[in-house]
Design a protein around this motif. Sequence first.
Motif, PDB file in Angstrom:
ATOM      1  N   ARG A 167       0.751  -2.944  -8.086  1.00 16.24           N
ATOM      2  CA  ARG A 167       1.138  -2.268  -6.843  1.00 16.24           C
ATOM      3  C   ARG A 167       1.825  -0.939  -7.143  1.00 16.24           C
ATOM      4  O   ARG A 167       1.542   0.083  -6.511  1.00 16.24           O
ATOM      5  N   ALA A 168       2.741  -0.967  -8.107  1.00 19.27           N
ATOM      6  CA  ALA A 168       3.467   0.250  -8.473  1.00 19.27           C
ATOM      7  C   ALA A 168       2.515   1.320  -8.998  1.00 19.27           C
ATOM      8  O   ALA A 168       2.639   2.503  -8.659  1.00 19.27           O
ATOM      9  N   GLN A 169       1.539   0.905  -9.825  1.00 19.33           N
ATOM     10  CA  GLN A 169       0.577   1.859 -10.372  1.00 19.33           C
ATOM     11  C   GLN A 169      -0.304   2.452  -9.281  1.00 19.33           C
ATOM     12  O   GLN A 169      -0.578   3.650  -9.259  1.00 19.33           O
ATOM     13  N   GLY A 170      -0.732   1.595  -8.346  1.00 20.22           N
ATOM     14  CA  GLY A 170      -1.533   2.079  -7.229  1.00 20.22           C
ATOM     15  C   GLY A 170      -0.763   3.081  -6.382  1.00 20.22           C
ATOM     16  O   GLY A 170      -1.323   4.079  -5.909  1.00 20.22           O
ATOM     17  N   PHE A 171       0.527   2.832  -6.203  1.00 19.50           N
ATOM     18  CA  PHE A 171       1.366   3.745  -5.428  1.00 19.50           C
ATOM     19  C   PHE A 171       1.517   5.079  -6.146  1.00 19.50           C
ATOM     20  O   PHE A 171       1.310   6.145  -5.555  1.00 19.50           O
ATOM     21  N   ARG A 172       1.876   5.031  -7.427  1.00 18.56           N
ATOM     22  CA  ARG A 172       2.101   6.261  -8.184  1.00 18.56           C
ATOM     23  C   ARG A 172       0.826   7.107  -8.268  1.00 18.56           C
ATOM     24  O   ARG A 172       0.852   8.324  -8.043  1.00 18.56           O
ATOM     25  N   ASP A 173      -0.297   6.476  -8.616  1.00 18.78           N
ATOM     26  CA  ASP A 173      -1.561   7.211  -8.770  1.00 18.78           C
ATOM     27  C   ASP A 173      -1.965   7.886  -7.466  1.00 18.78           C
ATOM     28  O   ASP A 173      -2.370   9.056  -7.449  1.00 18.78           O
TER      29      ASP A 173
END
Length: 317
Positions: A167-173
Amino acid sequence: MKLFRAASLAALLLAAALAPARAAEPVIGVSVPNLGSSFWISVLYGVDTAAKADKAKLVTLSAGGDGNSSQQIAQIQDLIQRKVDAIIVGATNGDAVKAIVERAVAAGIPVIGISSPPNTDKLAAVVSADHYDMGKLQAECLAEAIGGKGEVAMMAGPAGQAWSDLRAQGFRDTLAKVAPNVTIVAESRLADNRNAALTTAEDWIQRFPELSGVYSATDDMAAGVVSALKASGKGTVKVSASNLSPTAQQMLKDGDLACTSIQQIVAQGKAALVQAVAAATKGKVEAKVVTPAVLVTPDNVGSIDLSLVVAPADYRP
């Protein structure tokens, strides 16, 4: 001798008669991080509902918190000793429970990973949401809510759990693509805990007076963030979340959340039980089951079908 043979035949017939009944009611162990969490309550509701339909018996164990890997390891060891027919595992930490899960598989017990699966390729199946897409939906929503510029902080959820990492990676990207003028000024990897989120948000409010938005990995954490913002008079800071507990539903209706990206939690629990029963009875197992993410806003919260999303408010594991 005739009496002995008659008794032996009777015993064999009785065993044969009982065998189908035992096969129809496999014993499924369920090991999750925390049944105090609204997410895992909804997962278990799905498991429980499917178990009643499939006539499976459950042995449900909670580690009592995301940080209690040693407790979960001991509980899975107990399930191995009980010789359950399959185990569903939502890991406290995917790496920490790897060895004990592989020991279960070596003992002939298939293991199904759900949401935060153990970090091993020996699982019979993995059931999850599209966690990366959940983060992506939050980024799109939060960026729009703050006008595509400003400072945001990330209440990113516990480290070592696949769902929070994705989830965090999807948000940052996604944020970098859709809102390059938004800066991430802080990121916390706390356990999924409302009080801890509240304390951390209070610190952020002091350190970052220009804060425009907060990403929250779960709705329980978002509730802590919202409480801190309201108490400090910063209620205009936009907050996004994931999952849709009754608390999150109310926060959306009250305008305290810009949005929440949700997974079909109950559906995941049901799917995990179906795969566990299939693995236990040598049936057809789907190696990967992924449920799609959905964005809920104050505008559509009243029309979302919640039957596959969240447990009824009165359900208790």
